[in-house]
Design a protein around this motif. Structure first.
Motif, PDB file in Angstrom:
ATOM      1  N   MET A  15       0.798  -1.223   0.000  1.00 56.94           N
ATOM      2  CA  MET A  15       0.000   0.000   0.000  1.00 56.94           C
ATOM      3  C   MET A  15       0.835   1.280   0.000  1.00 56.94           C
ATOM      4  SD  MET A  15      -3.022  -1.196   2.634  1.00 56.94           S
ATOM      5  CE  MET A  15      -3.973   0.326   2.451  1.00 56.94           C
ATOM      6  N   TYR A  60      -8.673  -8.480   0.833  1.00 59.34           N
ATOM      7  CA  TYR A  60      -7.675  -8.113  -0.173  1.00 59.34           C
ATOM      8  C   TYR A  60      -8.340  -7.495  -1.408  1.00 59.34           C
ATOM      9  CZ  TYR A  60      -3.442 -10.045   1.922  1.00 59.34           C
ATOM     10  OH  TYR A  60      -2.360 -10.269   2.728  1.00 59.34           O
ATOM     11  N   HIS A  61      -9.504  -8.024  -1.762  1.00 60.65           N
ATOM     12  CA  HIS A  61     -10.205  -7.467  -2.920  1.00 60.65           C
ATOM     13  C   HIS A  61     -10.688  -6.047  -2.630  1.00 60.65           C
ATOM     14  CE1 HIS A  61     -12.455  -7.459  -6.633  1.00 60.65           C
ATOM     15  NE2 HIS A  61     -13.546  -7.084  -5.983  1.00 60.65           N
ATOM     16  N   TRP A  64      -7.409  -4.089  -3.003  1.00 65.70           N
ATOM     17  CA  TRP A  64      -6.853  -4.098  -4.356  1.00 65.70           C
ATOM     18  C   TRP A  64      -7.878  -4.621  -5.362  1.00 65.70           C
ATOM     19  CZ3 TRP A  64      -3.309  -0.905  -4.978  1.00 65.70           C
ATOM     20  CH2 TRP A  64      -2.318  -0.704  -4.019  1.00 65.70           C
ATOM     21  N   ASN A  68      -8.184  -0.268  -8.490  1.00 58.96           N
ATOM     22  CA  ASN A  68      -7.082   0.200  -7.650  1.00 58.96           C
ATOM     23  C   ASN A  68      -5.743  -0.294  -8.183  1.00 58.96           C
ATOM     24  OD1 ASN A  68      -8.974   1.380  -6.050  1.00 58.96           O
ATOM     25  ND2 ASN A  68      -8.575   0.156  -4.222  1.00 58.96           N
ATOM     26  N   ILE A  69      -5.717  -1.528  -8.669  1.00 63.88           N
ATOM     27  CA  ILE A  69      -4.479  -2.073  -9.231  1.00 63.88           C
ATOM     28  C   ILE A  69      -4.065  -1.295 -10.465  1.00 63.88           C
ATOM     29  CG2 ILE A  69      -3.455  -4.107 -10.326  1.00 63.88           C
ATOM     30  CD1 ILE A  69      -5.224  -5.823  -8.508  1.00 63.88           C
ATOM     31  N   ARG A  72      -2.507   1.896  -9.346  1.00 61.51           N
ATOM     32  CA  ARG A  72      -1.181   1.662  -8.779  1.00 61.51           C
ATOM     33  C   ARG A  72      -0.154   1.363  -9.872  1.00 61.51           C
ATOM     34  NH1 ARG A  72       2.454  -2.128  -7.045  1.00 61.51           N
ATOM     35  NH2 ARG A  72       3.568  -1.561  -5.134  1.00 61.51           N
ATOM     36  N   TRP A 112      -5.244   7.007  -3.848  1.00 64.64           N
ATOM     37  CA  TRP A 112      -6.080   6.028  -3.151  1.00 64.64           C
ATOM     38  C   TRP A 112      -7.504   6.556  -3.068  1.00 64.64           C
ATOM     39  CZ3 TRP A 112      -4.316   1.274  -1.958  1.00 64.64           C
ATOM     40  CH2 TRP A 112      -5.188   0.437  -1.246  1.00 64.64           C
TER      41      TRP A 112
END
Length: 213
Positions: A15, A60-61, A64, A68-69, A72, A112
């Motif tokens: 993160m 986790y989902h 991410w 969001n992935i 990133r 974020w």
């Protein structure tokens, strides 16, 4: 991070902002989402049917999601490009960066959902719009360097960058729960062992000093 029951948060869950190192605010925002996902999973099951793997996967989902992935991955490229620059390149980069409206550079630094100005980076279209605005504000030697770097990075590192700024190549992988049959093992044996454990008598063991053994 997939297929494990231990939920990482913060640096353990990747993160940390890959370009800036910002962490604390992202961690606090993400922890709220992860806790909510775990709560919903636990409330949807009774004590006998709680699936820990699914609860962790849901958390986790929440941290991410594919969107969001994508965001990133865009920031990861920014960090990789910065590390290749000399002093002159860094000066040119940040000179152009801070010439952008605060809504654009602030959103990149946030990185974020829920943080200030992040809405300006949450879709592939907004990220490509940011990139084009940034590209025309940096000195042309840095711009040419970046153009070549984008091509090289996309060839050597795969589709992540292109995927983050275009609607092509689908979505990144998801952390949504999928039953892992590789770890199920011999169900019959496991049930038999569980029954034996439940039927066994509990005895109180009195600690004995080592020298008395």
């Amino acid at each position: 991070m997939r297929d494990q029951r231990i939920l990482g948060v913060g640096g353990a869950a990747a993160m940390v902002h890959p370009s800036t190192g910002f962490h604390l605010c992202r961690c606090l925002m993400g922890a709220t989402d992860a806790a909510r996902a775990i709560k919903e999973e636990l409330l949807s099951s009774d004590k006998e049917t709680i699936n820990v793997d699914r609860a962790v996967a849901s958390a986790y989902h929440a941290l991410w999601s594919p969107d969001n992935i994508r965001q990133r991955n865009f920031a990861v490229y920014g960090g990789e490009f910065l590390m290749t620059q000399d002093v002159v390149g860094l000066r040119g980069f940040f000179d152009g960066f801070f010439k952008l409206p605060v809504e654009l550079w602030g959103g990149f630094l946030a990185g974020w959902p829920g943080l200030a100005y992040n809405k300006n980076h949450e879709t592939w279209f907004k990220r490509i719009w940011y990139g084009l605005n940034f590209f025309v504000k940096i000195p042309w030697p840095v711009a040419l360097n970046m153009a070549g770097s984008i091509v090289t990075y996309s060839v050597t590192e795969g589709i992540d960058l292109v995927q983050s700024v275009t609607p092509f190549f689908g979505k990144p992988y998801s952390f949504e729960y999928e039953r892992n049959t590789d770890r199920v093992g011999d169900v019959t044996v496991k049930k038999e062992a569980l029954a034996m454990i439940k039927e066994s008598k509990v005895t109180e063991e009195i600690p004995v000093a080592l020298e008395e053994l």
